[in-house]
Design an enzyme around this catalytic site. Structure first.
Site, mmCIF file in Angstrom:
data_model
loop_
_atom_site.group_PDB
_atom_site.id
_atom_site.type_symbol
_atom_site.label_atom_id
_atom_site.label_comp_id
_atom_site.label_asym_id
_atom_site.label_seq_id
_atom_site.Cartn_x
_atom_site.Cartn_y
_atom_site.Cartn_z
ATOM 1 N N GLY A 2 0.841 -1.201 0.000
ATOM 2 C CA GLY A 2 0.000 0.000 0.000
ATOM 3 C C GLY A 2 0.869 1.242 0.000
ATOM 4 N N LEU A 25 -0.848 6.851 4.297
ATOM 5 C CA LEU A 25 0.024 6.587 5.451
ATOM 6 C C LEU A 25 1.498 6.675 5.053
ATOM 7 C CD1 LEU A 25 -0.030 5.711 8.477
ATOM 8 C CD2 LEU A 25 0.336 3.396 7.657
ATOM 9 N N HIS A 66 -0.355 3.946 17.276
ATOM 10 C CA HIS A 66 0.712 4.952 17.248
ATOM 11 C C HIS A 66 0.669 5.887 18.455
ATOM 12 C CE1 HIS A 66 -2.312 7.625 15.410
ATOM 13 N NE2 HIS A 66 -1.511 8.633 15.650
ATOM 14 N N LYS A 70 3.753 7.920 21.059
ATOM 15 C CA LYS A 70 3.867 9.375 21.183
ATOM 16 C C LYS A 70 4.734 9.674 22.405
ATOM 17 C CE LYS A 70 -0.434 10.943 19.019
ATOM 18 N NZ LYS A 70 -0.076 11.874 17.948
ATOM 19 N N HIS A 76 -6.547 4.292 21.005
ATOM 20 C CA HIS A 76 -5.776 5.419 21.550
ATOM 21 C C HIS A 76 -6.222 5.819 22.963
ATOM 22 C CE1 HIS A 76 -4.539 5.406 17.498
ATOM 23 N NE2 HIS A 76 -5.254 6.400 17.011
HETATM 24 C C1 BG6 Z 1 -6.027 7.780 13.810
HETATM 25 C C2 BG6 Z 1 -7.495 7.909 13.526
HETATM 26 O O1 BG6 Z 1 -5.732 6.525 14.343
HETATM 27 O O2 BG6 Z 1 -5.665 8.784 14.736
HETATM 28 C C3 BG6 Z 1 -7.834 9.288 13.020
HETATM 29 O O3 BG6 Z 1 -7.855 6.940 12.545
HETATM 30 C C4 BG6 Z 1 -7.332 10.346 13.971
HETATM 31 O O4 BG6 Z 1 -9.227 9.448 12.833
HETATM 32 C C5 BG6 Z 1 -5.864 10.096 14.259
HETATM 33 O O5 BG6 Z 1 -7.497 11.603 13.354
HETATM 34 C C6 BG6 Z 1 -5.313 11.042 15.303
HETATM 35 O O6 BG6 Z 1 -3.932 10.838 15.375
HETATM 36 P P1 BG6 Z 1 -2.934 12.007 15.675
HETATM 37 O O7 BG6 Z 1 -1.588 11.361 15.745
HETATM 38 O O8 BG6 Z 1 -3.062 12.979 14.557
HETATM 39 O O9 BG6 Z 1 -3.372 12.581 16.974
#
Ligand code: BG6
Length: 475
Positions: free
Chosen positions: A16, A21, A189, A193, A251
């Site tokens: 991909g 991404l 992810h 952070k 998250h």
């Molecule tokens: C992603 C979501 O995992 O995280 C998105 O799919 C969201 O919808 C994003 O906007 C937020 O990540 P970050 O790193 O920009 O805070």
């Protein structure tokens, strides 16, 4: 991180590679590692996707994405040097012949390196492609390491990891059948952070807070992930998924885990993942009856007009819920979890509210005073940790005033720029550290909690809120 060099020959295969991404996150993150001299001297990036472009055109894609999204300075020699490490193969994920082509390509690279290199397979594709790619990777033998000592192979999987408990279990079963756990890197992810990693350091390195990190002293915890952006171009992906699956299951619950987990005692993947999983297993299921008062489902006005969204969609773009943990430390302490798109501001933070000390040591203690200590982890923007406290106002009376102690990232003391979460993900995957990747247990416990809500929500109409507001009134 800047002094660390990983020096075993490594090839990264990105499935991909023409997607968002890759452009926004992966290529800039790899470039940063390359610029800092952290990537192995023998390194290649093999992009795979269905677009019929040449190696030269792919190099341009890589260069352009770095020019657009890399936050540092991308000097042209460096840019050309990095883009020169990339190669490209066009094909569909279903086509087994393509995996044979990948295999030939990888063999050529190994010949050039003169060794069997490590292979990292990154699935930067929509989840519906996972099964096909994983099975073909296995069938083609591409994920068989050269030996126990040389040429490891690893698979990186993006979220969403399934769409409920059942589908997550089945994806995890498939992964377990095809690979060993040490080969599987499930990405969230947020764990990578800098500001979220620091919650553990802050809690477990200072003596100050841990003794009062419990229900005797803490009144509530608020975790918010607010975004100003609407779903914009992502309607097709987002519709049917919604906020709770998109950022709640992963998250937000991982931030909760960092705030609420027990001390892992040692800084290693096994202990830390086990403690995160334990606290997630202690989330109290919200019953159908409790949902009325504990959960809000919202959708911004105009969402139904977004491209790729069903005209009668009930998908939530906002949620707020009150969660509790079934353990001694947190008994009775509400964790208010809230997230939404198209809100008034972009702000991600976790706030710990300490109970008020009563009566206050102030003039007229019988009157209504508010003097609550609040500790805020500002995850982004304005990355910082702030403690609100009270002091006597210099005056002839005993009046008090609110002040704060704040640690700000990027200040003089710490100087340099924070690594991007994707840089950390790629680096940790290359060195084989799974601390910041989710385990099967974490994924399952978080889905268990979320799926119960999703089931009740299935036919529930969302409450409509205005774009640019703070969410539905009812919350
Ligand atoms: C992603 C979501 O995992 O995280 C998105 O799919 C969201 O919808 C994003 O906007 C937020 O990540 P970050 O790193 O920009 O805070």
């Amino acid at each position: 991180m800047e002094n660390i060099k990983v020096n075993t020959p490594t090839v990264v295969v990105v499935f991909g590679a023409r997607g968002d991404l890759g452009r926004r996150k992966l290529f800039p993150a790899f470039f940063d590692l390359y610029s800092k001299g952290i990537l192995p001297d023998k390194f290649k990036l093999l992009g795979v996707s269905r677009a019929g472009i040449s190696k030269g055109e792919f190099e341009e894609v890589v260069k352009n994405s770095i020019s657009e999204f890399y936050k540092g300075e991308a000097r042209s020699e460096k840019l050309a040097g990095f883009a020169g490490l990339s190669d490209y193969l066009c094909g569909t994920f279903e086509d087994f012949e393509m995996y044979k082509k990948i295999s030939e390509e990888l063999l050529n690279m190994d010949r050039e390196f003169g060794v069997c290199s490590n292979k990292l397979f990154y699935l930067a594709v929509p989840p519906k492609n996972y099964e096909t790619i994983l099975k073909n990777l296995d069938r083609s033998g591409l994920t068989i390491p050269c030996s126990g000592a040389e040429g490891w192979t690893r698979v990186l999987i993006e979220k969403p990891f399934g769409s409920d408990l059942k589908t997550a279990k089945s994806l995890d079963r498939l992964l377990g059948e095809l690979f060993h756990e040490e080969q599987i890197f499930r990405i969230d992810h947020y764990l990578a952070k800098e500001t979220i990693q620091n919650i553990l350091t802050f809690r477990f390195t200072n003596t100050l807070f841990e003794p009062i990190w419990n229900n005797k002293y803490i009144e509530k915890v608020e975790i918010s992930l607010f975004e100003k952006l609407d779903v914009s171009e992502r309607g097709g992906f987002y519709d049917g998924i919604g906020a709770l699956r998109d950022v709640g299951q992963n998250h937000i619950l991982q931030i909760l885990a960092s705030i609420a987990m027990e001390n892992p005692k040692e800084l290693n993947a096994k202990n830390i993942r086990a403690k995160r999983a334990k606290v997630l297993s202690e989330l109290k299921s919200i019953s159908k009856k409790e949902m009325q008062n504990s959960v809000v489902k919202g959708q911004y006005e105009g969402y139904l007009d977004e491209k790729g969204v069903a005209e009668d969609s009930k998908t939530e773009t906002y949620f707020k819920l009150k969660a509790f943990l079934k353990n001694k430390r947190w008994k009775g302490v509400p964790f208010i979890l809230e997230s939404g798109k198209a809100l008034a501001e972009s702000k991600i933070e976790a706030k710990v509210f300490f109970k008020e000390k009563k009566p206050c040591f102030c003039a007229a203690p019988h009157e209504k005073h508010v003097h609550q200590n609040i500790l805020t982890f500002k995850i982004q923007p304005d990355e910082s940790i702030m403690l609100q406290f009270y002091v006597k106002k210099p005056s002839l009376t005993m009046d008090y005033t609110e002040q704060d102690l704040t640690f700000k990232y990027g200040g003089d003391a710490l100087g340099n720029v924070m690594p991007d979460a994707y840089e950390k993900i790629l680096f940790d995957c290359i060195v084989g550290d799974q601390t910041l990747f989710t385990s099967t247990k974490e994924v399952m416990f978080s889905w268990k909690f979320i799926t119960a809500i999703l089931e009740v929500w299935q036919n529930e109409e969302p409450k409509i809120y205005q774009k640019g507001s703070e969410g539905p009134d009812a919350s």
